[in-house]
Design a protein around this motif. Structure first.
Motif, mmCIF file in Angstrom:
data_model
loop_
_atom_site.group_PDB
_atom_site.id
_atom_site.type_symbol
_atom_site.label_atom_id
_atom_site.label_comp_id
_atom_site.label_asym_id
_atom_site.label_seq_id
_atom_site.Cartn_x
_atom_site.Cartn_y
_atom_site.Cartn_z
ATOM 1 N N CYS A 142 0.823 -1.204 0.000
ATOM 2 C CA CYS A 142 0.000 0.000 0.000
ATOM 3 C C CYS A 142 0.859 1.257 0.000
ATOM 4 O O CYS A 142 0.606 2.196 -0.766
ATOM 5 N N SER A 143 1.889 1.304 0.839
ATOM 6 C CA SER A 143 2.747 2.484 0.932
ATOM 7 C C SER A 143 3.458 2.751 -0.393
ATOM 8 O O SER A 143 3.524 3.891 -0.876
ATOM 9 N N VAL A 144 3.987 1.684 -0.981
ATOM 10 C CA VAL A 144 4.687 1.823 -2.262
ATOM 11 C C VAL A 144 3.710 2.193 -3.373
ATOM 12 O O VAL A 144 4.003 3.039 -4.229
ATOM 13 N N ALA A 145 2.521 1.579 -3.357
ATOM 14 C CA ALA A 145 1.516 1.865 -4.388
ATOM 15 C C ALA A 145 1.079 3.330 -4.341
ATOM 16 O O ALA A 145 0.933 3.971 -5.390
ATOM 17 N N MET A 146 0.845 3.850 -3.144
ATOM 18 C CA MET A 146 0.412 5.244 -3.025
ATOM 19 C C MET A 146 1.459 6.194 -3.590
ATOM 20 O O MET A 146 1.140 7.117 -4.353
ATOM 21 N N ALA A 147 2.722 5.983 -3.219
ATOM 22 C CA ALA A 147 3.784 6.877 -3.686
ATOM 23 C C ALA A 147 3.973 6.779 -5.195
ATOM 24 O O ALA A 147 4.077 7.789 -5.902
ATOM 25 N N ALA A 148 3.998 5.540 -5.712
ATOM 26 C CA ALA A 148 4.162 5.343 -7.154
ATOM 27 C C ALA A 148 2.972 5.905 -7.924
ATOM 28 O O ALA A 148 3.123 6.491 -9.002
ATOM 29 N N GLY A 149 1.768 5.760 -7.355
ATOM 30 C CA GLY A 149 0.567 6.258 -8.024
ATOM 31 C C GLY A 149 0.572 7.762 -8.182
ATOM 32 O O GLY A 149 0.302 8.293 -9.270
ATOM 33 N N VAL A 150 0.897 8.475 -7.108
ATOM 34 C CA VAL A 150 0.937 9.939 -7.186
ATOM 35 C C VAL A 150 2.048 10.389 -8.128
ATOM 36 O O VAL A 150 1.861 11.290 -8.958
ATOM 37 N N CYS A 151 3.225 9.754 -8.032
ATOM 38 C CA CYS A 151 4.346 10.149 -8.886
ATOM 39 C C CYS A 151 4.146 9.764 -10.341
ATOM 40 O O CYS A 151 4.886 10.217 -11.208
ATOM 41 N N ASN A 152 3.161 8.933 -10.621
ATOM 42 C CA ASN A 152 2.881 8.578 -12.012
ATOM 43 C C ASN A 152 2.297 9.757 -12.795
ATOM 44 O O ASN A 152 2.073 9.666 -13.994
ATOM 45 N N MET A 153 2.044 10.867 -12.085
ATOM 46 C CA MET A 153 1.586 12.088 -12.748
ATOM 47 C C MET A 153 2.725 12.841 -13.422
ATOM 48 O O MET A 153 2.487 13.831 -14.124
ATOM 49 N N LEU A 154 3.963 12.410 -13.232
ATOM 50 C CA LEU A 154 5.105 13.104 -13.827
ATOM 51 C C LEU A 154 4.915 13.247 -15.339
ATOM 52 O O LEU A 154 4.282 12.396 -15.970
ATOM 53 N N PRO A 155 5.460 14.300 -15.928
ATOM 54 C CA PRO A 155 5.186 14.574 -17.353
ATOM 55 C C PRO A 155 5.691 13.512 -18.315
ATOM 56 O O PRO A 155 5.245 13.464 -19.452
ATOM 57 N N GLY A 157 5.462 10.311 -17.426
ATOM 58 C CA GLY A 157 4.696 9.131 -17.072
ATOM 59 C C GLY A 157 3.605 8.868 -18.097
ATOM 60 O O GLY A 157 3.161 9.775 -18.805
ATOM 61 N N GLY A 158 3.162 7.626 -18.162
ATOM 62 C CA GLY A 158 2.190 7.236 -19.182
ATOM 63 C C GLY A 158 0.900 8.030 -19.196
ATOM 64 O O GLY A 158 0.477 8.515 -20.257
ATOM 65 N N PRO A 159 0.210 8.209 -18.048
ATOM 66 C CA PRO A 159 -1.071 8.924 -18.070
ATOM 67 C C PRO A 159 -0.963 10.369 -18.546
ATOM 68 O O PRO A 159 -1.776 10.817 -19.364
ATOM 69 N N THR A 160 0.014 11.105 -18.047
ATOM 70 C CA THR A 160 0.150 12.515 -18.432
ATOM 71 C C THR A 160 0.515 12.641 -19.900
ATOM 72 O O THR A 160 0.008 13.514 -20.612
ATOM 73 N N LEU A 161 1.390 11.757 -20.367
ATOM 74 C CA LEU A 161 1.736 11.763 -21.785
ATOM 75 C C LEU A 161 0.517 11.451 -22.649
ATOM 76 O O LEU A 161 0.293 12.096 -23.679
ATOM 77 N N ARG A 162 -0.264 10.474 -22.222
ATOM 78 C CA ARG A 162 -1.458 10.123 -22.993
ATOM 79 C C ARG A 162 -2.458 11.276 -22.996
ATOM 80 O O ARG A 162 -3.062 11.577 -24.033
ATOM 81 N N ALA A 163 -2.665 11.899 -21.839
ATOM 82 C CA ALA A 163 -3.612 13.012 -21.762
ATOM 83 C C ALA A 163 -3.174 14.150 -22.663
ATOM 84 O O ALA A 163 -3.982 14.730 -23.403
ATOM 85 N N ALA A 164 -1.892 14.491 -22.607
ATOM 86 C CA ALA A 164 -1.374 15.580 -23.450
ATOM 87 C C ALA A 164 -1.501 15.227 -24.927
ATOM 88 O O ALA A 164 -1.834 16.077 -25.758
ATOM 89 N N GLY A 381 -6.176 10.814 -11.071
ATOM 90 C CA GLY A 381 -6.548 9.490 -10.590
ATOM 91 C C GLY A 381 -6.495 8.380 -11.619
ATOM 92 O O GLY A 381 -6.101 7.264 -11.301
ATOM 93 N N GLN A 382 -6.891 8.673 -12.868
ATOM 94 C CA GLN A 382 -7.010 7.603 -13.846
ATOM 95 C C GLN A 382 -5.632 7.057 -14.237
ATOM 96 O O GLN A 382 -4.852 7.713 -14.911
ATOM 97 N N MET A 383 -5.327 5.879 -13.753
ATOM 98 C CA MET A 383 -4.066 5.189 -13.978
ATOM 99 C C MET A 383 -2.857 5.951 -13.422
ATOM 100 O O MET A 383 -1.724 5.711 -13.840
ATOM 101 N N THR A 384 -3.130 6.879 -12.475
ATOM 102 C CA THR A 384 -2.053 7.433 -11.655
ATOM 103 C C THR A 384 -2.195 6.763 -10.286
ATOM 104 O O THR A 384 -1.599 5.722 -10.055
ATOM 105 N N THR A 385 -3.023 7.324 -9.419
ATOM 106 C CA THR A 385 -3.276 6.634 -8.151
ATOM 107 C C THR A 385 -4.012 5.315 -8.377
ATOM 108 O O THR A 385 -3.998 4.433 -7.510
ATOM 109 N N GLY A 386 -4.634 5.171 -9.528
ATOM 110 C CA GLY A 386 -5.409 3.966 -9.790
ATOM 111 C C GLY A 386 -4.620 2.795 -10.330
ATOM 112 O O GLY A 386 -5.042 1.645 -10.189
#
Length: 437
Positions: A142-155, A157-164, A381-386
């Motif tokens: 859980c601890s690792v998942a939370m940190a990795a999920g929030v940091c997956n918002m980095l530019p 990272g997959g979700p932010t790149l896909r959104a852009a 949230g979508q595929m960041t914290t998720g």
């Protein structure tokens, strides 16, 4: 009629991806082209739509490829090893420090934007401490998942790149306004990790640690001979300085991200691996993951190009806009931010960001909601914290496998912590005026 073909295109893409009838890359290329031809566009027009989409997305793809190479090369050189060892020494034997250290270490390692790498590095490093203290491995996951999920918002990272990419917005223009929100999310994650550790202390009746420092094991002892051969520990400070310069230049906005990572990759190779065959070996080691995502993003460029230039997206958005009360439109980003994390359990990132988000964003735009706000809400949230609890991402299975727990147990334990992080970031976005409530 064009709107109907647009809807069919999205539904078919979602269906074949989610049922695994086609790979995301194949679906994103073939289906929109076929649908555009069936809608009456000639092959020349469809070709123009597709090429235009690829041109728009090319800088993002270049940034992603070189970001993977840059961080991969520096990880191979051992840049993270002293940080990992230091974290292991600092956390000692106190559960609250161990859980907090797990989250901090995960957020550092996740700088490369890869959930799989984060889990492969952090879980084996921390799990022995959890086992010796008889701590719950679900807390580690859980601890690792939370940190990795929030940091997956980095530019990069997959979700932010896909959104852009899907919204055709410069990636740093999308990310920089949400940086304070991401930092708020990390603060929440660290607090939760510490509290989980305190809860473990109470459960275990903790008074003093039972693990001696010489039992903990450090990164060096876990390295294979091949990994040791490519380590460059004497260049640690140089590599850290290179990361600071590259990220600082990118965030400043004075240099395009793709140029930052291209130059950073070249310098990282020249500094750490002088011989051409060594440089080739490091590039080969990370080429597969870089090219796989590049292929997906090129396919996404074709998908968004056809959908946008053919008018399908506009017609769909106009239809949706006429059936939604205008007074409720301003709430779209807030609502998306709240539900984005649970949507990770239903939609994989390609389906959501290239199928669902463009339609929602276009509909919102028709009602006066800035497209960028919709993208920013989605990455909360979508595929960041998720992503660390979603059964649609292979990294989730890697996480539970390394931690030695069942997927259902992990989801039951971690889901609401991850959703809470997403909600906290959504509220923070409202409070700083990123988008209205």
């Amino acid at each position: 009629m064009i709107a109907l073909f647009g809807l069919l295109t999205i539904l078919v893409v979602l269906a074949v991806i989610m049922t695994k009838k086609m790979s995301p890359m194949a679906a994103l290329i073939a289906i929109p082209i076929v649908m555009a031809l069936l809608a009456g566009f000639d092959i020349g027009a469809v070709n123009k739509f597709a090429v235009g989409g690829v041109k728009n997305i090319a800088p993002v793809i270049g940034m992603f490829v070189f970001a993977i190479l840059f961080f991969g090369i520096l990880t191979d050189a051992g840049m993270l090893d002293p940080i990992i060892d230091r974290v292991l020494k600092v956390v000692g034997n106190k559960p609250s420090r161990i859980t907090l250290g797990s989250a901090v270490l995960a957020s550092i390692v996740h700088l490369d934007g890869s959930g799989a790498v984060t889990f492969l590095v952090v879980i084996p490093a921390m799990l022995p401490l959890y086992k010796r203290l008889k701590m719950d491995p679900r807390v580690l996951a859980c601890s690792v998942a939370m940190a990795a999920g929030v940091c997956n918002m980095l530019p990069w990272g997959g979700p932010t790149l896909r959104a852009a990419s899907s919204l055709q917005i410069p990636v740093m223009e999308l990310f920089l306004p949400v940086l304070p929100v991401m930092l708020t999310g990390l603060a929440f994650v660290y607090t939760c990790a510490w509290l989980l550790g305190k809860r473990e202390e109470k459960r275990l009746g903790y008074v003093n640690g039972v693990v001696s420092s010489d039992e903990q094991g450090h990164q060096e002892t876990r390295l294979t001979d091949e990994e040791k051969a490519v380590r460059r520990p004497h260049l640690f400070l140089v590599n850290i300085g290179l990361v600071v310069i590259v990220l600082g230049s990118m965030i400043s906005g004075k240099v395009d991200p793709i140029i930052c990572f291209m130059l950073g990759t070249v310098i990282a190779l020249l500094v750490n691996y002088r011989k051409p065959d060594q440089q080739k070996a490091r590039i080969d080691a990370h080429a597969k993951s870089a090219l796989m995502m590049a292929g997906i993003l090129f396919a996404a460029g074709i998908f968004t190009g056809v959908m946008k230039e053919s008018g399908m997206l506009k017609e769909m958005a106009s239809y949706v806009a006429t059936h939604i009360p205008a007074e409720s439109a301003s709430h779209f980003p807030f609502i998306i931010g709240l539900i984005a994390m649970p949507l990770s359990m239903i939609f994989d990132p390609d389906s959501f960001y290239f199928g669902i988000l463009p339609v929602m964003a276009s509909a919102g735009h028709e009602l006066g909601v800035p497209v960028i706000e919709m993208g920013q809400a989605a990455i909360l949230g979508q595929m960041t914290t998720g992503f660390p609890v979603s059964p649609l991402t292979p990294a989730t299975f890697l996480l539970v496998g390394l931690a030695g727990i069942d997927l259902g147990e992990h989801q039951k334990f971690s889901f609401f912590f991850l959703w809470a992080a997403s909600i906290v970031m959504t509220v923070a976005a409202v409070l700083i005026g990123l988008f209205p409530i």
